[in-house]
Design a protein around this motif. Sequence first.
Motif, PDB file in Angstrom:
ATOM      1  N   ASN A 104       0.829  -1.215   0.000  1.00 39.33           N
ATOM      2  CA  ASN A 104       0.000   0.000   0.000  1.00 39.33           C
ATOM      3  C   ASN A 104       0.858   1.259   0.000  1.00 39.33           C
ATOM      4  O   ASN A 104       0.525   2.250  -0.646  1.00 39.33           O
ATOM      5  N   GLN A 105       1.966   1.212   0.713  1.00 39.80           N
ATOM      6  CA  GLN A 105       2.882   2.356   0.721  1.00 39.80           C
ATOM      7  C   GLN A 105       3.498   2.576  -0.659  1.00 39.80           C
ATOM      8  O   GLN A 105       3.643   3.704  -1.112  1.00 39.80           O
ATOM      9  N   TYR A 106       3.846   1.467  -1.321  1.00 40.71           N
ATOM     10  CA  TYR A 106       4.343   1.585  -2.691  1.00 40.71           C
ATOM     11  C   TYR A 106       3.288   2.231  -3.591  1.00 40.71           C
ATOM     12  O   TYR A 106       3.583   3.096  -4.419  1.00 40.71           O
ATOM     13  N   SER A 107       2.061   1.795  -3.430  1.00 44.79           N
ATOM     14  CA  SER A 107       0.957   2.329  -4.234  1.00 44.79           C
ATOM     15  C   SER A 107       0.793   3.830  -4.002  1.00 44.79           C
ATOM     16  O   SER A 107       0.603   4.603  -4.949  1.00 44.79           O
ATOM     17  N   GLU A 108       0.886   4.252  -2.741  1.00 49.39           N
ATOM     18  CA  GLU A 108       0.759   5.680  -2.433  1.00 49.39           C
ATOM     19  C   GLU A 108       1.905   6.491  -3.028  1.00 49.39           C
ATOM     20  O   GLU A 108       1.695   7.602  -3.516  1.00 49.39           O
ATOM     21  N   ASN A 109       3.129   5.937  -3.005  1.00 53.57           N
ATOM     22  CA  ASN A 109       4.274   6.641  -3.587  1.00 53.57           C
ATOM     23  C   ASN A 109       4.106   6.837  -5.093  1.00 53.57           C
ATOM     24  O   ASN A 109       4.365   7.913  -5.625  1.00 53.57           O
ATOM     25  N   TRP A 110       3.692   5.771  -5.771  1.00 58.97           N
ATOM     26  CA  TRP A 110       3.463   5.895  -7.214  1.00 58.97           C
ATOM     27  C   TRP A 110       2.318   6.868  -7.507  1.00 58.97           C
ATOM     28  O   TRP A 110       2.358   7.620  -8.484  1.00 58.97           O
ATOM     29  N   SER A 111       1.310   6.873  -6.667  1.00 61.45           N
ATOM     30  CA  SER A 111       0.177   7.788  -6.850  1.00 61.45           C
ATOM     31  C   SER A 111       0.614   9.240  -6.676  1.00 61.45           C
ATOM     32  O   SER A 111       0.187  10.120  -7.438  1.00 61.45           O
ATOM     33  N   LYS A 112       1.480   9.516  -5.696  1.00 65.79           N
ATOM     34  CA  LYS A 112       1.976  10.876  -5.490  1.00 65.79           C
ATOM     35  C   LYS A 112       2.812  11.345  -6.678  1.00 65.79           C
ATOM     36  O   LYS A 112       2.723  12.505  -7.093  1.00 65.79           O
ATOM     37  N   SER A 113       3.620  10.441  -7.219  1.00 67.29           N
ATOM     38  CA  SER A 113       4.413  10.794  -8.392  1.00 67.29           C
ATOM     39  C   SER A 113       3.519  11.117  -9.581  1.00 67.29           C
ATOM     40  O   SER A 113       3.752  12.082 -10.311  1.00 67.29           O
ATOM     41  N   PHE A 114       2.473  10.302  -9.759  1.00 68.58           N
ATOM     42  CA  PHE A 114       1.513  10.564 -10.842  1.00 68.58           C
ATOM     43  C   PHE A 114       0.822  11.907 -10.657  1.00 68.58           C
ATOM     44  O   PHE A 114       0.675  12.686 -11.603  1.00 68.58           O
ATOM     45  N   THR A 115       0.409  12.203  -9.439  1.00 63.92           N
ATOM     46  CA  THR A 115      -0.291  13.460  -9.158  1.00 63.92           C
ATOM     47  C   THR A 115       0.586  14.671  -9.460  1.00 63.92           C
ATOM     48  O   THR A 115       0.128  15.636 -10.083  1.00 63.92           O
ATOM     49  N   PHE A 116       1.845  14.613  -9.042  1.00 62.84           N
ATOM     50  CA  PHE A 116       2.736  15.743  -9.287  1.00 62.84           C
ATOM     51  C   PHE A 116       2.962  15.963 -10.780  1.00 62.84           C
ATOM     52  O   PHE A 116       2.847  17.085 -11.280  1.00 62.84           O
ATOM     53  N   ILE A 117       3.266  14.897 -11.497  1.00 65.03           N
ATOM     54  CA  ILE A 117       3.548  15.041 -12.934  1.00 65.03           C
ATOM     55  C   ILE A 117       2.299  15.505 -13.677  1.00 65.03           C
ATOM     56  O   ILE A 117       2.366  16.384 -14.550  1.00 65.03           O
TER      57      ILE A 117
END
Length: 462
Positions: A266-279
Motif C-alpha cells: 500500500n505504501q508503494y501504491s501511495e508513492n506511485w500515486s503521489k508521483s503521478f499526481t505531481f507530474i
Amino acid sequence: MNEYFEKYFIKATVSEPIRDVDQSSKPFISYLVTTETDNPSLIKLTTKVTETQIKVSVRRRYGDFRNLYHCLNNDFPFLLIPPLPSKSNLKYLTGDTFSQEFVHKRLNSLNRFIKFINGHKILSQSSVYHLFLSDSNDWLSFSKNIKISNISDVEKEQSFTSNMVNKVVNEELIAETVMNFLTPSKHKKETNKEILEITDKLKKMYENLLKLDKIFARLSKKNSDLSIDYHLFSQQIEKLAVVNETCNTDLVSINDNFKFFAECLNQYSENWSKSFTFINESFLTSLKDCSKYIVNLTNLIELQHNKKIDLQVLQEYLDKARNELNSFPATSSGQGTHRLPPSPIKNKTGGIVNNTTQLIRDTLSTSANGNISSSNTETKRAKLEAKVHQLEHEVELQTNLVQELINKITNEEYPNWDKFNKTELKSSMLELCDNQIDFYKGLVDNWNDTESKLMKRINELT
C-alpha cells in the motif's frame, strides 16, 4: 510606468482554493490572491493607506481572472497577454470542476498567469490589475458593470488555430481576413530578419515542448497504472491472510507477515500515486502553459505580419493612384488643383483595418472608369488628389504602427517572454527533480524497512 516598475515591487501569488456558494446557492471555487507591495498606486486602493508596504489577501473566482484578462487584452492589444487556463465545458457537464485534479491544474495556471503579469513592465502597472489585487469593493462593482464582447470563451481566443491576438469587431475581422486571403503570395512572406529568428526559435521550442509533453504523459500513465497494480496486489495479499487465518488458526505469525507485506504494498501504491499526481497536475500543466504562451506570442507576431500586409497593399494602391494622377492632362492654369484631404474615416473601435478597406474601395471607385471626359476632368483630378493625400496619411500611420509592433516584439515582448519561460521551465524541472529524488528515496527506504522486518520474522521462525 517603467519608473514605477523599477522603483517598486509587486509580489502576488494564487493559492488555497476552496469551495463556496454564491447568493443563489450555486457552488464555485475561489482562490486566495495574496499580494505584497510597496507600490503607492496599489496601496491607495487598499484599506491600509497609512502603510508604506502592505500585504493584502483577497478571494477571486475564475470569472474575476477572466475579466482581468479581457480588460488587459482590450487595453493593450499590442502586448503579450498571458493565457488563462481554458474553461472546459465538458468538465462542467460531468461535474468534475470541483475535483482535486481540475482545481489544482487551474490553480497552477492561474498562479503562472499572475506571475507573468508581475514581471511585465506595463501590465503590472495597469490600474485594472491594481484594482484586481486590492481589497477594495470597487472591483466587484467594476466586474458587474464591465462589458465583454461576444467572444465569451477564453479558449476561443487562445485556440491553437487562432490568428488574432486581440478581439476585433466582426466587420474589421472579416475585412482583414478577406484582404489577406486575396493578397498575392508575394506579400505573405516575412522579411524582417529579427522576426524570422524569433519565429524559428518559437517553433523549435513549441515542438520540443510537445515532445516532452508526450513523454511525460506516458510516464504519468505508467505511474498511475503501477499505483493501481500495487493497490490490487495489496488487496489480494490481505485476502490471502484472511483465508489463511480461517484455515490455519495456529499460524498467527504467518498471517501477521501477510498483513505487514500488504501494508508495504500500500505504501508503494501511495508513492506511485503521489508521483503521478505531481507530474499530471504540476509538471504537465507547466509544459502546456508554456506552449500556450508561445502560441499567444506567435499570434502577436501574426498580427504584426497582417498589419505589414495591409501596409504593402496600401502602398501599391497609393502608387497606382499617383501614376493615374500623373497621367491626367494639365489644367488650364498649368497647375494641378490641390485640395486638403477629407477628414480621416472614423469608426467606433478606432481600428485602421476598416479605414484601409474603405480607402481601397474609394480608390477603386475613383479609378474604375478609364474614360474621363474633358468636362469633369478637373473635378475627378481634385478627388484623386484628395484620395492620394488620404492614402499617404494612412500609409504613414500604418508604417508607424508596423514599426511600433516590430520594436515591441523584438525589444520588449520576446525578451520578457524568454526570461519568464526560462525561469518557469527551470523551476518546473527543479521541482520535478526534487519530486523524483524524494519518490525513489521513499521507495528505497520503504523496501529496506520491509526487507529488514521480513528477515527478522524469518529468523524468528527458524
